[in-house]
Design a protein around this motif. Structure first.
Motif, PDB file in Angstrom:
ATOM      1  N   LEU A 194      20.381 102.176  19.486  1.00  0.00           N
ATOM      2  CA  LEU A 194      19.600 102.018  20.341  1.00  0.00           C
ATOM      3  C   LEU A 194      18.727 102.061  19.917  1.00  0.00           C
ATOM      4  N   GLY A 233      14.753  99.138  25.034  1.00  0.00           N
ATOM      5  CA  GLY A 233      13.913  99.866  26.695  1.00  0.00           C
ATOM      6  C   GLY A 233      15.573 101.352  26.637  1.00  0.00           C
ATOM      7  N   HIS A 234      16.579 101.578  25.295  1.00  0.00           N
ATOM      8  CA  HIS A 234      17.794 101.843  25.322  1.00  0.00           C
ATOM      9  C   HIS A 234      17.211 103.434  24.298  1.00  0.00           C
ATOM     10  N   ASP A 235      15.747 104.102  25.527  1.00  0.00           N
ATOM     11  CA  ASP A 235      15.206 105.595  24.701  1.00  0.00           C
ATOM     12  C   ASP A 235      16.131 106.565  25.469  1.00  0.00           C
ATOM     13  N   GLU A 236      15.266 107.763  25.383  1.00  0.00           N
ATOM     14  CA  GLU A 236      15.443 108.847  25.733  1.00  0.00           C
ATOM     15  C   GLU A 236      15.452 109.011  27.312  1.00  0.00           C
ATOM     16  N   LYS A 237      14.350 108.509  28.039  1.00  0.00           N
ATOM     17  CA  LYS A 237      14.766 107.683  29.821  1.00  0.00           C
ATOM     18  C   LYS A 237      16.052 107.353  30.554  1.00  0.00           C
ATOM     19  N   TRP A 238      16.577 106.223  29.288  1.00  0.00           N
ATOM     20  CA  TRP A 238      17.441 105.223  29.452  1.00  0.00           C
ATOM     21  C   TRP A 238      18.436 106.459  29.304  1.00  0.00           C
ATOM     22  N   LEU A 239      19.156 106.962  28.601  1.00  0.00           N
ATOM     23  CA  LEU A 239      19.906 108.349  28.472  1.00  0.00           C
ATOM     24  C   LEU A 239      20.078 109.039  29.110  1.00  0.00           C
ATOM     25  N   GLN A 240      19.122 109.410  29.159  1.00  0.00           N
ATOM     26  CA  GLN A 240      19.198 110.450  30.563  1.00  0.00           C
ATOM     27  C   GLN A 240      18.633 110.257  32.381  1.00  0.00           C
ATOM     28  N   ALA A 241      18.980 108.940  32.269  1.00  0.00           N
ATOM     29  CA  ALA A 241      19.022 108.245  33.570  1.00  0.00           C
ATOM     30  C   ALA A 241      20.700 107.774  33.821  1.00  0.00           C
ATOM     31  N   LEU A 242      21.020 107.049  33.035  1.00  0.00           N
ATOM     32  CA  LEU A 242      22.658 106.567  32.700  1.00  0.00           C
ATOM     33  C   LEU A 242      23.623 108.055  32.389  1.00  0.00           C
TER      34      LEU A 242
END
Length: 391
Positions: A19, A22-31
């Motif tokens: 990760l 663009g695969h950051d904590e916000k991305w993980l949260q949205a996923l």
């Protein structure tokens, strides 16, 4: 991006992708919010049924500020699920994330079902008499409203939550910390989110569950129906974590606790109905007060010592105004230079406070003596006014 789940034996043609970018904590949260099935809830909490996301970035008020829970969800059986997303590039995050999710659970445990409903209406613009139930019923059509409300209410009252820490790589030190947790009436799971790519540029998201705790028991005081009336604060769990991850900070916490224990043992209140103070978090204690107030907070920072009466919401604002009107009398009765501080207008947050510089004190004993004297004077000045307010 196509989010897919594959069995372990299908991994061989794929390449592990770290990760980043663009695969950051916000991305993980949205996923996880968009695809809650990525969280293996049945392995974390067998029999949980469907996992329904409720909201992201839920504001949880605490003294002087708010903290934000990454993701709140609920199972079909009414158990709340708190999810915190962390990438491990930051070593400090590894040391603090367990304490962080425990703090969120402790703050949420103060809420009732009505409190949760009001907060969701305000933040998500939901409407209706029971919007949380309506939201979950879209995923679980045969949901019983009365049973669901009772189950969520029990989850809040008892702190019976599923706590999930989701990240890109669960390190061994975090597993050790989680394995030593005690003092929480919740389940804790560490979920490792792995990304794999194939030759066609497609991304596969795969969860792994390196650790799942059983319910971690604590002392509970219950009423005649078995409903918890008070749970111990999760301080023991935080202290155990810090002792492993940061011995220096743990030693500082032990010193602070010893200081406040001297205050608790030494303070004497003139008012016969005044309960003894009790430990709060690191370097502060609570001095209980009758409604409509809650407690006085006595605290120390790196450079100051003080006491303050936290006041928030409509009831807190009304009490703040009445006490501010009596400011001159309160200062005269207590002999303290009281300040009335408006921190936020909507929703209201304010406090009545007094503070001193630590450099004013020649020793720890002098600090303790000042706290004992100031606490007793404030209690004497406040309690008669609170009795009139609460009548």
């Amino acid at each position: 991006m196509a989010a897919l789940l594959l069995d372990a034996e299908e991994f061989s043609p794929l390449i592990r992708a770290p990760l980043g970018g663009g695969h950051d904590e916000k991305w993980l949260q949205a996923l996880l919010f968009a695809h809650p099935g990525v969280i293996p809830i049945e392995r974390i909490d067998p029999g949980a049924g469907s996992l329904v996301p409720i909201c992201r970035e839920l504001a949880l008020p605490k003294d002087g500020a708010s903290v934000f829970l990454d993701l709140l969800a609920v199972t079909a059986h009414g158990r709340l699920v708190l999810v915190e997303c962390k990438l491990w590039r930051n070593p400090q995050a590894r040391r603090e994330v367990v304490a962080q999710v425990l703090e969120y659970a402790a703050l949420l445990r103060r809420w009732s079902y009505a409190d949760l409903t009001a907060r969701l209406k305000a933040s998500l613009k939901w409407s209706g008499a029971n919007p949380l139930f309506s939201h979950v019923r879209r995923t679980v059509p045969d949901l019983d409203e009365v049973g669901f409300v009772e189950a969520v209410s029990r989850s809040l009252k008892s702190g019976d939550f599923d706590l999930v820490i989701a990240g890109d790589g669960i390190r061994a030190d975090l597993e050790v910390l989680a394995g030593h947790l005690e003092g929480s009436n919740a389940r804790l799971a560490l979920v490792e989110i792995q990304l794999w790519t194939d030759g066609a540029g497609r991304t596969v998201v795969v969860p792994a569950l390196p650790l799942r705790t059983e319910v971690l028991h604590q002392r509970v005081i219950v009423d005649g129906e078995g409903v918890p009336l008070r749970l111990e604060e999760p301080g023991d769990a935080v202290e155990a974590m810090e002792a492993l991850a940061d011995p220096e900070r743990a030693a500082s916490r032990d010193g602070n606790r010893a200081f406040w224990q001297c205050f608790i043992d030494g303070v004497r209140f003139d008012h016969p109905d005044q309960p003894v103070p009790r430990h709060g978090g690191n370097n502060w204690v609570k001095i209980p007060l009758p409604a409509p107030a809650r407690w006085l907070t006595a605290y120390r920072t790196a450079d100051e010592a003080g006491l303050f009466l936290p006041l928030d919401g409509d009831g807190g604002e009304a009490l703040f105004e009445r006490l501010a009107e009596a400011a001159a009398a309160l200062r005269d009765e207590s002999g303290l230079d009281l300040a009335f501080i408006r921190k936020q207008a909507e929703p209201f947050k304010g406090s009545m406070a007094v503070k001193r510089l630590l450099s004013d004190f020649a020793s720890l004993e002098a600090q303790t003596a000042w706290f004992c004297n100031a606490a007793n004077r404030l209690v004497n000045a406040l309690r008669p006014r609170l009795s009139v307010e609460g009548a």
